[in-house]
Design an enzyme around this catalytic site. Sequence first.
Site, PDB file in Angstrom:
ATOM      1  N   ASP A  75      29.788  84.908  -7.621  1.00 17.28           N
ATOM      2  CA  ASP A  75      30.010  83.482  -7.893  1.00 17.28           C
ATOM      3  C   ASP A  75      29.996  83.234  -9.407  1.00 17.28           C
ATOM      4  O   ASP A  75      29.418  82.265  -9.897  1.00 17.28           O
ATOM      5  CB  ASP A  75      28.985  82.593  -7.181  1.00 17.28           C
ATOM      6  CG  ASP A  75      29.480  81.143  -7.071  1.00 17.28           C
ATOM      7  OD1 ASP A  75      30.562  80.827  -7.607  1.00 17.28           O
ATOM      8  OD2 ASP A  75      28.773  80.329  -6.458  1.00 17.28           O
TER       9      ASP A  75
ATOM     10  N   HIS B  76      34.301  86.456  -5.160  1.00 14.15           N
ATOM     11  CA  HIS B  76      33.998  85.058  -5.485  1.00 14.15           C
ATOM     12  C   HIS B  76      33.745  84.911  -6.983  1.00 14.15           C
ATOM     13  O   HIS B  76      32.635  85.088  -7.469  1.00 14.15           O
ATOM     14  CB  HIS B  76      32.774  84.596  -4.689  1.00 14.15           C
ATOM     15  CG  HIS B  76      32.615  83.109  -4.664  1.00 14.15           C
ATOM     16  ND1 HIS B  76      32.331  82.404  -3.529  1.00 14.15           N
ATOM     17  CD2 HIS B  76      32.719  82.185  -5.650  1.00 14.15           C
ATOM     18  CE1 HIS B  76      32.265  81.116  -3.810  1.00 14.15           C
ATOM     19  NE2 HIS B  76      32.491  80.965  -5.100  1.00 14.15           N
TER      20      HIS B  76
ATOM     21  N   LEU C 244      37.664  81.942 -12.689  1.00 17.75           N
ATOM     22  CA  LEU C 244      38.271  82.417 -13.938  1.00 17.75           C
ATOM     23  C   LEU C 244      38.726  81.270 -14.834  1.00 17.75           C
ATOM     24  O   LEU C 244      39.141  81.487 -15.960  1.00 17.75           O
ATOM     25  CB  LEU C 244      39.438  83.368 -13.637  1.00 17.75           C
ATOM     26  CG  LEU C 244      39.042  84.646 -12.874  1.00 17.75           C
ATOM     27  CD1 LEU C 244      40.257  85.539 -12.669  1.00 17.75           C
ATOM     28  CD2 LEU C 244      37.934  85.406 -13.603  1.00 17.75           C
ATOM     29  N   ARG C 245      38.619  80.048 -14.331  1.00 16.50           N
ATOM     30  CA  ARG C 245      38.793  78.823 -15.142  1.00 16.50           C
ATOM     31  C   ARG C 245      40.201  78.586 -15.671  1.00 16.50           C
ATOM     32  O   ARG C 245      40.428  77.586 -16.344  1.00 16.50           O
ATOM     33  CB  ARG C 245      37.825  78.831 -16.339  1.00 16.50           C
ATOM     34  CG  ARG C 245      36.376  79.030 -15.991  1.00 16.50           C
ATOM     35  CD  ARG C 245      35.861  77.982 -15.033  1.00 16.50           C
ATOM     36  NE  ARG C 245      34.404  78.009 -14.913  1.00 16.50           N
ATOM     37  CZ  ARG C 245      33.745  77.484 -13.893  1.00 16.50           C
ATOM     38  NH1 ARG C 245      34.407  76.904 -12.910  1.00 16.50           N
ATOM     39  NH2 ARG C 245      32.437  77.524 -13.841  1.00 16.50           N
TER      40      ARG C 245
ATOM     41  N   HIS D 129      28.433  82.039  -0.656  1.00 15.73           N
ATOM     42  CA  HIS D 129      27.131  81.891  -1.335  1.00 15.73           C
ATOM     43  C   HIS D 129      25.986  81.360  -0.453  1.00 15.73           C
ATOM     44  O   HIS D 129      25.466  80.272  -0.678  1.00 15.73           O
ATOM     45  CB  HIS D 129      27.257  81.042  -2.602  1.00 15.73           C
ATOM     46  CG  HIS D 129      28.130  79.827  -2.505  1.00 15.73           C
ATOM     47  ND1 HIS D 129      27.939  78.841  -1.584  1.00 15.73           N
ATOM     48  CD2 HIS D 129      29.208  79.443  -3.233  1.00 15.73           C
ATOM     49  CE1 HIS D 129      28.848  77.902  -1.748  1.00 15.73           C
ATOM     50  NE2 HIS D 129      29.635  78.244  -2.742  1.00 15.73           N
TER      51      HIS D 129
ATOM     52  N   HIS E 254      30.521  78.993 -18.235  1.00 14.20           N
ATOM     53  CA  HIS E 254      30.563  77.675 -18.872  1.00 14.20           C
ATOM     54  C   HIS E 254      30.419  77.839 -20.373  1.00 14.20           C
ATOM     55  O   HIS E 254      29.837  78.816 -20.845  1.00 14.20           O
ATOM     56  CB  HIS E 254      29.435  76.784 -18.353  1.00 14.20           C
ATOM     57  CG  HIS E 254      29.674  76.268 -16.970  1.00 14.20           C
ATOM     58  ND1 HIS E 254      30.645  75.344 -16.679  1.00 14.20           N
ATOM     59  CD2 HIS E 254      29.076  76.559 -15.797  1.00 14.20           C
ATOM     60  CE1 HIS E 254      30.637  75.078 -15.379  1.00 14.20           C
ATOM     61  NE2 HIS E 254      29.692  75.817 -14.818  1.00 14.20           N
TER      62      HIS E 254
END
Lengths: 308, 434
Positions: free
Chosen positions: B315, B70, B73-74, B242, B319
Amino acid sequence: MKLKRKDLLGIQELSVEEINLVLDTAESFLEVSTREIKKVPTLRGKTVVNLFYEPSTRTRTSFEIAGKRLSADTINISTSTSSVVKGETLIDTAKNLEAMNPDIIVIRHSAAGAPHILAGLLRQSIINAGDGAHEHPTQALLDMMTIRSKKGRIAGLHVAIVGDIAHSRVARSNIHGLSKMGAHVSVAGPATMIPRDIEKMGVRSYTRIEEAIRDADIIMMLRIQTERERQSIFPSLREYAQFFSLNSRNIDLASKEVLIMHPGPMNRGVEISPEIADGPRSIILDQVTNGVAVRMALLYLMTGGSNP
Amino acid sequence: MTLLLKDGRVVDPSRKADAVGYLLIENGKIAGSGKELRRAGKNTPRKGDPAMEILDLRGKIVVPGLIDMHTHLREPGFEYRETIASGSEAALAGGFTSIACMPNTNPVNDNRSVTEYICRKATECGLVNVYPVAAISVKSEGAFLTEFQDLKAAGAVGLSDDGKPVMNAALMRRALEYASSIDMPVIAHCEDRDLSAGGLMHEGFVATELGLPGIPAVAEEVMVARDLLLAEFTGAAVHIAHVSTAGSVRLIREAKVRGVRVTAETAPHYFTLTDEVLRGFDTNTKVYPPLRGAEDVAAVREGLRDGTLDVIASDHAPHARTDKEVEFEYAASGLTGLETSLSLSLRLVADGILTIPALIEKMTVNPAGILRLPKGTLAVGADADITVIDPDREWIVDRKLFRSRGKNSPFHGWNMKGMAVLTIVGGHIRYRDF
């Protein structure tokens, strides 16, 4: 005695001594506002910025008057007139203000924790003038000052706070302050307005106003937010007014000497009936008067002033 | 090339193996341990063979390459937060040789071309195995199913609308049935959007004091309950992502007893941090699901101990500073996790919750099984994906040193004990720190 802290972010972190220092200092400033010439030179050459990200008439005016009566230069910034609308971040706005060397920044913001960002970043003193539903420390200080001057004490009094506790920063700051000062605090409101585990803050909580105000020495009514999307947390203003307002029918449950407070702005006929708001038990306008004195005291103490 | 890992404690839960010895790697595959080589009648490799690199791993633990099922990788779309390359670097430093990436990119990974793009990018950077998880619904909007079989053919290993729940129960039912028929796992992000609406943190005493709107535990639990019932009804398998609340752990435990085909994961922050850390309004503590109360943390730890929770996944949600250096209310949620996940998980061993083999199982063979990956084992012939852990190495988390573009970690400055010191992917040493 001096106030040994850079910022005033909340009542939660204040000691009883600090609260008493602010209240004592505020009482000594009350007199200034009754003079013919309502101005002392105490803060001459100091600059106070009122940075208001949320509409406010009372608090902003109160801070401005407090600053001016101490001869500080006060500058008001509100969302409509600043670069906020251009999409600048809070941090950038704050850094720009810092670069202009004010002495104190008073901030009101709809996001809880916004003043804490400034406090951690800027060398200036930050005063929280209300952050989201978190704290409104100057309101609680003026409320405590009002209670103390009218009742001669805070310790041992039974204070009932009634309304939308969940969304009220006034309630939180007062719960912290009044509990520290030894009052017994009850809260009441519809179950949907009572936040989870509120009892752990040291209060008794009720879902009927009658239970909370029974034998109360002080009743503090909170404004019901009519303008926001609060509809789903209670059925209607009509129902609220019927079952949670303070009025001539239920006020007799309280102590004979009960005093009625409201942080404003009031919704007459919703949470409080006009005859109570304007009646002999109301000390709502004393709160406003004391608000100026409390804010004068804070501006004075936070720029290094001391109270003997 | 031949690589000999010598004298480490080789722990391979896939074969219930746990013994000090050596492990031989040849041509990118596991050639075997000493015992296995002798049994096969092969010679034990000797020092002095010029074609062989020998690593002395005394005091270290040799495990199958860790799998993080989980991560975010954007890429494509949010490359300023992370790229497949930077995320892969972070994975290597954290000891992960295989990572699954969630589909909430821009565009959403809801069609073959995005899945292929991710796979191609991952192959180009060639660092770790990257397994895309595709969206359950088109644009993850919860209205129409994506092309599961086509996505699977393109390389997707699972299905999830992660970041958003599938609010429509009928759509979730169809997704479970259809995915099950093609042996594709569905990973459920359990959150009732009506119950969580507007919430910024766990609904409890801390939220009450901070005046932040709450996300009640029950927002997660009603959806866990729904998805367990749907799995039970359809006979399909479901994987719960999660898990953060005591109620979810209880529901999953009970469902497992009933024979429901459910697996579940939690993340290190849910067994390490409580909502108390939100005091101070540090936006790096803002994550969905939110950090919960102490009873929830205790229940998650118990769920890991008793096997209710099968997997630890980070997870990983990187950012940029611009996403986080704002008011708490406006900050993006999620924390960067690939580089702290193993060390935080090793604390469970120090705390007596899990043994080393039990922990490694949750980070290797279990996620491999759920995603049907031929990974997570040191069996002879398997890909030589190997992680070497130094359980005694002490270090201090410094977000400035993260390989990930996301520096948003609430663990910055924490003292850690134990870390990955060697990460081998397909027989190649990709990360080494000893």
